[in-house]
Enzyme design. Structure first.
Site, PDB file in Angstrom:
ATOM      1  N   CYS A  30       2.468  -2.260  15.616  1.00 52.64           N
ATOM      2  CA  CYS A  30       2.426  -2.035  14.168  1.00 52.64           C
ATOM      3  C   CYS A  30       1.740  -3.182  13.421  1.00 52.64           C
ATOM      4  CB  CYS A  30       3.852  -1.862  13.652  1.00 52.64           C
ATOM      5  SG  CYS A  30       3.942  -1.707  11.857  1.00 52.64           S
TER       6      CYS A  30
ATOM      7  N   CYS B 160      -0.908   5.839   9.766  1.00 54.55           N
ATOM      8  CA  CYS B 160       0.369   5.210  10.132  1.00 54.55           C
ATOM      9  C   CYS B 160       0.144   3.898  10.860  1.00 54.55           C
ATOM     10  CB  CYS B 160       1.116   6.083  11.131  1.00 54.55           C
ATOM     11  SG  CYS B 160       2.045   7.345  10.385  1.00 54.55           S
TER      12      CYS B 160
ATOM     13  N   SER C 179      12.349   6.128  14.424  1.00 53.91           N
ATOM     14  CA  SER C 179      11.220   5.688  15.234  1.00 53.91           C
ATOM     15  C   SER C 179      11.744   5.350  16.618  1.00 53.91           C
ATOM     16  CB  SER C 179      10.566   4.460  14.598  1.00 53.91           C
ATOM     17  OG  SER C 179       9.990   4.819  13.368  1.00 53.91           O
ATOM     18  N   LEU C 180      11.534   6.241  17.564  1.00 57.11           N
ATOM     19  CA  LEU C 180      12.115   6.039  18.898  1.00 57.11           C
ATOM     20  C   LEU C 180      11.082   5.426  19.852  1.00 57.11           C
ATOM     21  CD1 LEU C 180      14.846   6.518  20.329  1.00 57.11           C
ATOM     22  CD2 LEU C 180      13.893   8.663  21.193  1.00 57.11           C
TER      23      LEU C 180
ATOM     24  N   ASN D 193      -2.549   4.605  16.212  1.00 58.90           N
ATOM     25  CA  ASN D 193      -3.700   4.255  15.369  1.00 58.90           C
ATOM     26  C   ASN D 193      -4.075   2.808  15.632  1.00 58.90           C
ATOM     27  OD1 ASN D 193      -4.045   6.733  13.887  1.00 58.90           O
ATOM     28  ND2 ASN D 193      -2.072   6.275  12.956  1.00 58.90           N
TER      29      ASN D 193
ATOM     30  N   CYS E  39       3.522   8.447   0.992  1.00 57.33           N
ATOM     31  CA  CYS E  39       4.100   7.502   1.952  1.00 57.33           C
ATOM     32  C   CYS E  39       4.308   6.177   1.204  1.00 57.33           C
ATOM     33  CB  CYS E  39       3.111   7.359   3.102  1.00 57.33           C
ATOM     34  SG  CYS E  39       3.632   6.190   4.331  1.00 57.33           S
TER      35      CYS E  39
ATOM     36  N   CYS F  31       7.048  -7.027   7.392  1.00 57.37           N
ATOM     37  CA  CYS F  31       8.256  -6.538   8.076  1.00 57.37           C
ATOM     38  C   CYS F  31       8.653  -7.563   9.124  1.00 57.37           C
ATOM     39  CB  CYS F  31       7.985  -5.194   8.743  1.00 57.37           C
ATOM     40  SG  CYS F  31       9.445  -4.519   9.586  1.00 57.37           S
TER      41      CYS F  31
ATOM     42  N   CYS G   6       7.452  -4.851  15.723  1.00 56.89           N
ATOM     43  CA  CYS G   6       7.142  -3.851  16.753  1.00 56.89           C
ATOM     44  C   CYS G   6       5.722  -4.115  17.257  1.00 56.89           C
ATOM     45  CB  CYS G   6       7.256  -2.436  16.188  1.00 56.89           C
ATOM     46  SG  CYS G   6       8.915  -2.097  15.549  1.00 56.89           S
TER      47      CYS G   6
ATOM     48  N   GLU H 143       0.826  -1.196   0.000  1.00 57.10           N
ATOM     49  CA  GLU H 143       0.000   0.000   0.000  1.00 57.10           C
ATOM     50  C   GLU H 143       0.859   1.245   0.000  1.00 57.10           C
ATOM     51  OE1 GLU H 143      -3.408  -2.345   2.564  1.00 57.10           O
ATOM     52  OE2 GLU H 143      -2.714  -0.448   3.317  1.00 57.10           O
TER      53      GLU H 143
ATOM     54  N   GLY I  86       7.112  -1.950   5.881  1.00 58.83           N
ATOM     55  CA  GLY I  86       8.471  -2.475   5.866  1.00 58.83           C
ATOM     56  C   GLY I  86       9.514  -1.565   6.477  1.00 58.83           C
ATOM     57  N   GLU I  87      10.685  -2.158   6.725  1.00 57.60           N
ATOM     58  CA  GLU I  87      11.818  -1.413   7.267  1.00 57.60           C
ATOM     59  C   GLU I  87      12.757  -1.097   6.098  1.00 57.60           C
ATOM     60  OE1 GLU I  87      13.092   0.223   9.926  1.00 57.60           O
ATOM     61  OE2 GLU I  87      14.778   0.452   8.556  1.00 57.60           O
TER      62      GLU I  87
HETATM   63  N1  SAH Z   1       9.849   0.629   9.445  1.00 59.07           N
HETATM   64  C1  SAH Z   1       9.989   2.032   9.455  1.00 59.07           C
HETATM   65  C2  SAH Z   1       9.002   2.744   8.572  1.00 59.07           C
HETATM   66  C3  SAH Z   1       7.597   2.258   8.526  1.00 59.07           C
HETATM   67  S1  SAH Z   1       6.624   2.563   9.963  1.00 59.07           S
HETATM   68  C4  SAH Z   1       9.939   2.546  10.871  1.00 59.07           C
HETATM   69  O1  SAH Z   1       9.576   1.794  11.772  1.00 59.07           O
HETATM   70  O2  SAH Z   1      10.303   3.706  11.070  1.00 59.07           O
HETATM   71  C5  SAH Z   1       6.312   4.316   9.853  1.00 59.07           C
HETATM   72  C6  SAH Z   1       5.987   4.971  11.185  1.00 59.07           C
HETATM   73  O3  SAH Z   1       4.687   4.579  11.655  1.00 59.07           O
HETATM   74  C7  SAH Z   1       6.968   4.595  12.284  1.00 59.07           C
HETATM   75  O4  SAH Z   1       7.359   5.695  13.060  1.00 59.07           O
HETATM   76  C8  SAH Z   1       6.145   3.645  13.093  1.00 59.07           C
HETATM   77  O5  SAH Z   1       6.623   3.521  14.378  1.00 59.07           O
HETATM   78  C9  SAH Z   1       4.781   4.250  13.027  1.00 59.07           C
HETATM   79  N2  SAH Z   1       3.698   3.347  13.415  1.00 59.07           N
HETATM   80  C10 SAH Z   1       3.669   2.012  13.221  1.00 59.07           C
HETATM   81  N3  SAH Z   1       2.502   1.512  13.696  1.00 59.07           N
HETATM   82  C11 SAH Z   1       1.790   2.553  14.163  1.00 59.07           C
HETATM   83  C12 SAH Z   1       0.485   2.672  14.742  1.00 59.07           C
HETATM   84  N4  SAH Z   1      -0.315   1.619  14.908  1.00 59.07           N
HETATM   85  N5  SAH Z   1       0.071   3.903  15.103  1.00 59.07           N
HETATM   86  C13 SAH Z   1       0.847   4.986  14.911  1.00 59.07           C
HETATM   87  N6  SAH Z   1       2.074   4.930  14.368  1.00 59.07           N
HETATM   88  C14 SAH Z   1       2.543   3.722  13.989  1.00 59.07           C
HETATM   89 FE1  SF4 Z   2       8.523  -2.809  10.820  1.00 57.93          FE
HETATM   90 FE2  SF4 Z   2       8.466  -0.139  11.130  1.00 57.93          FE
HETATM   91 FE3  SF4 Z   2       6.283  -1.657  11.660  1.00 57.93          FE
HETATM   92 FE4  SF4 Z   2       8.411  -1.794  13.274  1.00 57.93          FE
HETATM   93  S1  SF4 Z   2       7.106   0.015  12.915  1.00 57.93           S
HETATM   94  S2  SF4 Z   2       7.252  -3.552  12.491  1.00 57.93           S
HETATM   95  S3  SF4 Z   2      10.077  -1.563  11.822  1.00 57.93           S
HETATM   96  S4  SF4 Z   2       7.242  -1.367   9.672  1.00 57.93           S
END
Ligand code: SAH
Ligand code: SF4
Length: 393
Positions: A122, A344, A223-224, A301, A108, A115, A119, A95, A169-170
């Site tokens: 996610c 996101c 992404s901290l 989200n 985006c 991935c 996390c 997507e 994805g990462e």
């Molecule tokens: N893998 C990369 C990029 C994709 S995720 C990364 O982790 O940075 C893009 C952003 O969306 C990241 O900051 C991630 O932490 C955030 N994200 C993932 N799941 C989310 C959720 N359910 N609600 C809000 N932000 C989320």
């Molecule tokens: Fe992968 Fe980024 Fe989602 Fe973590 S937040 S599972 S690194 S896509």
């Protein structure tokens, strides 16, 4: 030995195209001509590239291909956003999301099907890893967005001004393809986007961040999501391999390697009762005291099945104010397009390989992250393919 694949012209960076044309005994400027046809005019038919001789066009048709991923669904949100579903070579679907705002349009982009990093907050991570997207499948998302938004029509203004690698994805675990794709996004013969407006978002693959300086000068977002290792490791398994101090150190070095002055964005997804207490905000302010950055807060989200909750508006405001009082520039990401499941972390696509997550993902997140440079073998492979194809000419 597997047969070499035919070079796919949209997925070749300027350097790779130059190599291809050199192998064909052609001048390097052919690379720029082909790039402009594909990425600036949206042309995928070699016969339409009339400033290239007929003989060369025939050779290109014989020994190269032009293969883009396909858009199979277009969801339009009430707020003007779009989510496009893209089918890639493996048959999986990923997507991408376009978000128009006053004065800019952000795309985006996804880099992988699924991935591996798992996390806890996610939806993409819940799928496990399926496959890397090729460079053409990554840059093809920008190509498609331009096409869908009418940008290839003569005189039309481009609506995509910013690209964030924040889809599925990462990105840094698909290093070579992502480097080539972001560099093409910034290449004047392709999309010519500003390096401040092409951002790679990463969960913190430290060796890849260290390597980035040799490959690109795109912007970076981290992404901290937690102010200390204990909490971050609970939310993001990759932190067990690359703790916060190493991550910040690698990012600082990358920023210092850039020719211009820029700061990274720290992304912090706020999850109710997990990482959104006032004390977390105060700890974050201390952690980043000596680390120039901007902070972007993302209210969680929700998706199913995941028990985390979105924080209240007042808790987001409190968190933001603590950081602002400490002197940080803080933005709160407004949720867009959640009526089409495009906010996101909600992106899931459709994985063709239905093997169970645990089977596909026996490798734990940290192990996968350590493999980043095995993945860089792709680059050598792509170059080999060019050489082999050129040999056959
Ligand atoms: N893998 C990369 C990029 C994709 S995720 C990364 O982790 O940075 C893009 C952003 O969306 C990241 O900051 C991630 O932490 C955030 N994200 C993932 N799941 C989310 C959720 N359910 N609600 C809000 N932000 C989320
Ligand atoms: Fe992968 Fe980024 Fe989602 Fe973590 S937040 S599972 S690194 S896509």
């Amino acid at each position: 030995m597997t047969a070499p694949s035919i070079p796919n012209l949209p997925g070749l960076s300027r350097e790779r195209l130059k190599t291809l044309f050199a192998e064909l005994g052609e001048k390097p400027f052919r690379a720029e001509q082909v790039m402009k046809w594909i990425h600036q005019r949206g042309v995928l038919d070699i016969d339409v590239m009339t400033d290239i001789s007929k003989v060369l066009r025939e050779r290109l048709k014989q020994f190269t291909e032009i293969r883009m991923p396909t858009v199979v669904e277009d969801y339009a949100s009430d707020d003007g956003s779009h989510k496009w579903i893209i089918e890639v070579a493996s048959g999986s679907r990923v997507e991408m999301v376009f978000i128009p705002e006053a004065g800019r349009g952000t795309l985006c982009v996804s880099s992988q099907v699924g991935c591996s990093l798992d996390c806890s907050f996610c939806a993409t991570g819940k799928q496990g890893f399926n496959s890397n997207l090729s460079c053409a499948e990554i840059i093809g998302q920008l190509w498609w967005a331009n096409k869908q938004l009418g940008a290839f029509v003569d005189g039309a203004e481009r609506q995509v001004s910013n690209v964030v690698m924040m889809g599925m994805g990462e990105p840094l675990l698909n290093f070579d393809n992502v480097m080539d794709a972001v560099n093409m996004m910034m290449d004047d013969c392709a999309y010519g986007l500003s390096k401040r407006k092409v951002t790679i978002s990463t969960s913190g693959v430290v060796p890849a961040i260290e390597a980035m300086r040799h490959h690109t000068d795109a912007s970076i977002a981290i992404s901290l999501h937690a102010p200390n290792d204990e909490l971050r490791s609970q939310l993001m398994p990759i932190n067990r391999k690359y703790p916060i101090s190493e991550l910040l150190c690698a990012v600082r070095s990358y920023m210092e390697s850039l020719p211009d002055k820029r700061v990274p964005v720290i992304e912090y997804t706020l999850i109710a009762g997990v990482n959104d207490h006032r004390q977390h905000a105060r700890d974050l302010a201390v952690l980043l005291e000596q680390f120039p950055c901007k902070i972007n807060l993302i209210p969680f989200n929700p998706f199913s099945p995941c028990d985390y909750r979105r924080p209240s508006g007042s808790s987001v405001t409190n968190f933001r104010q603590i950081l602002q009082k400490a002197g940080y520039t803080v933005t709160v990401r407004t949720t867009r397009a959640d009526d089409i499941g495009a906010a996101c972390g909600q992106l899931v696509g459709d994985v063709a390989d239905q093997t169970s997550r645990s089977d596909r993902h026996k490798n734990k997140a940290a192990k996968e992250a350590g493999k980043v440079f095995e993945a860089s073998g792709n680059q050598a492979k792509a170059t080999d393919n060019l050489a082999v194809a050129a040999d056959r000419l």
